[in-house]
Design an enzyme around this catalytic site. Sequence first.
Site, PDB file in Angstrom:
ATOM      1  N   ARG A  64      -2.188  -7.603  13.346  1.00  0.00           N
ATOM      2  CA  ARG A  64      -2.043  -6.589  14.381  1.00  0.00           C
ATOM      3  C   ARG A  64      -0.946  -7.010  15.364  1.00  0.00           C
ATOM      4  O   ARG A  64      -0.996  -8.107  15.924  1.00  0.00           O
ATOM      5  CB  ARG A  64      -3.385  -6.403  15.089  1.00  0.00           C
ATOM      6  CG  ARG A  64      -3.495  -5.148  15.938  1.00  0.00           C
ATOM      7  CD  ARG A  64      -4.894  -5.012  16.529  1.00  0.00           C
ATOM      8  NE  ARG A  64      -5.921  -4.832  15.508  1.00  0.00           N
ATOM      9  CZ  ARG A  64      -6.977  -5.618  15.364  1.00  0.00           C
ATOM     10  NH1 ARG A  64      -7.153  -6.661  16.162  1.00  0.00           N
ATOM     11  NH2 ARG A  64      -7.857  -5.376  14.422  1.00  0.00           N
ATOM     12  N   GLU A  92       0.820  -1.200   0.000  1.00  0.00           N
ATOM     13  CA  GLU A  92       0.000   0.000   0.000  1.00  0.00           C
ATOM     14  C   GLU A  92       0.858   1.255   0.000  1.00  0.00           C
ATOM     15  O   GLU A  92       2.091   1.194   0.085  1.00  0.00           O
ATOM     16  CB  GLU A  92      -0.933   0.012   1.208  1.00  0.00           C
ATOM     17  CG  GLU A  92      -0.214   0.059   2.548  1.00  0.00           C
ATOM     18  CD  GLU A  92      -1.164  -0.149   3.730  1.00  0.00           C
ATOM     19  OE1 GLU A  92      -2.229  -0.754   3.550  1.00  0.00           O
ATOM     20  OE2 GLU A  92      -0.823   0.309   4.830  1.00  0.00           O
TER      21      GLU A  92
END
Length: 333
Positions: free
Chosen positions: A198, A120
Site C-alpha cells: 500500500r 492481474e
Amino acid sequence: MKVYPIKFNPILKEKIWGGNKLGNLLGKDTDKDNVGESWEISDVNGNVSVVSNGVYKGANLKALIATHEAALLGSDNFAHFGYNFPLLIKFLDAKTDLSVQVHPDNKMAKKHHNSFGKTEMWYIMDSDENADIVLGLKDKTINPEVLNHINADNVDAVFNREQVKKGDSFFIPAGKIHAIGAGVLAAEIQQTSDVTYRVYDWDRTDDSGQKRELHTKLAEQATKQFDSNGKADYALQPNTSASLVNCEYFTTNILDITNHQVKDYLSIDSFIIFMCVEGQVDITAGLHTETVKMGETILIPANANEVAFNSDNAKLLEVFVSSDLTQNLQQAS
C-alpha cells in the site's frame, strides 16, 4: 475426474472501501454495505474455495487438486504448479477509492513472502459516471522514491488516472502502480497471491480512528515504469472469443454468447474458468448443465472435451493457463 460446471461458495470480504453492489447487483448472500470483494475461486491459505454443487459438493479446491491432479489442472499446469491452483478469481465493488498500491513480481514475492507474485487484470462490469482508476505514474522518468512522500497536496500530480466505462479491460503487471476508483464494479483475474504494498490510502481512518499501514519502502523496490496503460483493444463478435489479456500467467478472453454454441477445449490442456459479466447463460459440460448468471463463476476441469453454451444475451470472461504459457515459465525458472 467427473466433468461438469463446478460452482464454489463465494468468500466475501468486508473492506473499508466496499459497498453493496456485490449483494444488490450480483446476488451475493449479504445485506452488508461494506463488502468489497467476492473471492470466487481461491487457493489462498485460509481462504480455500468449497464446491457448492454436484458430485464434489462440500469438497474444497485443494482436495480436488490432491485427488484429481492433471485431470483438473491440465498436465503441464500440474507439472509446473503441483498441488497449487495458479489463479485467484474475484469480483470487486469500490464504493470509495481503493488504496494506491503495487504488487511484487515472482522474484521479489518469493524472497520476502515465499509467495507467487501478483500480476492481474480488471474487466469493468459497471461504473458510475466519471469513475476512474489509477494506472501508473504521470511522469515515466520519476524516481520511485517519490512514493515515500505522497500526500494530499501532491497525489494528483504523481499518479496517472484513466476514466473507465463498462466493457473496459486493463492489464496490471506486477510492479505497476494502480487503484480501482470509487463507483467501479470489476471482475479481477490474478496470480494466486494476497501480497499488496500500500502506497497511499487517501488519509482515511478506520472505525477506531487508525490509518491503515503503508508499505512504501517495499513499494519503491517493487515499482516499475510502463509506457502503456494496458487497456485492451478488442472488438466483440457474436459467439467468438475476443482476446483481452494473453500474458505468461493467464489468458483471458471475452465471449459474447447470442445463441447455442459448442466449443472444443481439448487442445488447451487447462481448466477453463467462466465468469459471467453480463446476462445469463446455460453452460453444459459432460452430461450436466448449470445456469450461470451475472456475478457467478464456474470451473470446467481440464479433462473436459467440449463445452456448450445457450443464451441470447450473455458475456463471459473465458480464463485459462495454457501449456505454452507454463512451458515459458519453466524455461524462465
